[in-house]
Design a protein around this motif. Structure first.
Motif, PDB file in Angstrom:
ATOM      1  N   PRO A   6      10.626  13.228  11.753  1.00  0.00           N
ATOM      2  CA  PRO A   6       9.785  12.400  12.622  1.00  0.00           C
ATOM      3  C   PRO A   6      10.617  11.310  13.300  1.00  0.00           C
ATOM      4  N   SER A   7      10.290  11.038  14.531  1.00  0.00           N
ATOM      5  CA  SER A   7      11.070  10.059  15.289  1.00  0.00           C
ATOM      6  C   SER A   7      10.537   8.640  15.099  1.00  0.00           C
ATOM      7  N   VAL A   8       9.350   8.507  14.520  1.00  0.00           N
ATOM      8  CA  VAL A   8       8.752   7.192  14.338  1.00  0.00           C
ATOM      9  C   VAL A   8       8.526   6.968  12.845  1.00  0.00           C
TER      10      VAL A   8
END
Length: 56
Positions: A6-8
């Protein structure tokens, strides 16, 4: 094949006082643990919780 990360980063809220989801979830889990512990005590000792505590 690997899954993409996940990027967040999830943002967790700090626990608050009063009626909120965190407090209700924690209270529910504590109640479940207490109920199971009561069942185990009654099964192991062969008497009810109040009798085991000497209150009845």
């Amino acid at each position: 094949m690997t899954q993409p990360q996940p990027s967040v980063t999830p943002k967790f809220e700090e626990p608050k006082f009063g009626f909120n989801d965190y407090a209700e979830r924690l209270n529910g889990r504590a109640a479940m643990i207490g109920f199971v512990a009561t069942l185990i005590i009654e099964y192991v000792t062969g008497q009810g919780l109040l009798s085991w505590l000497g209150l009845y």
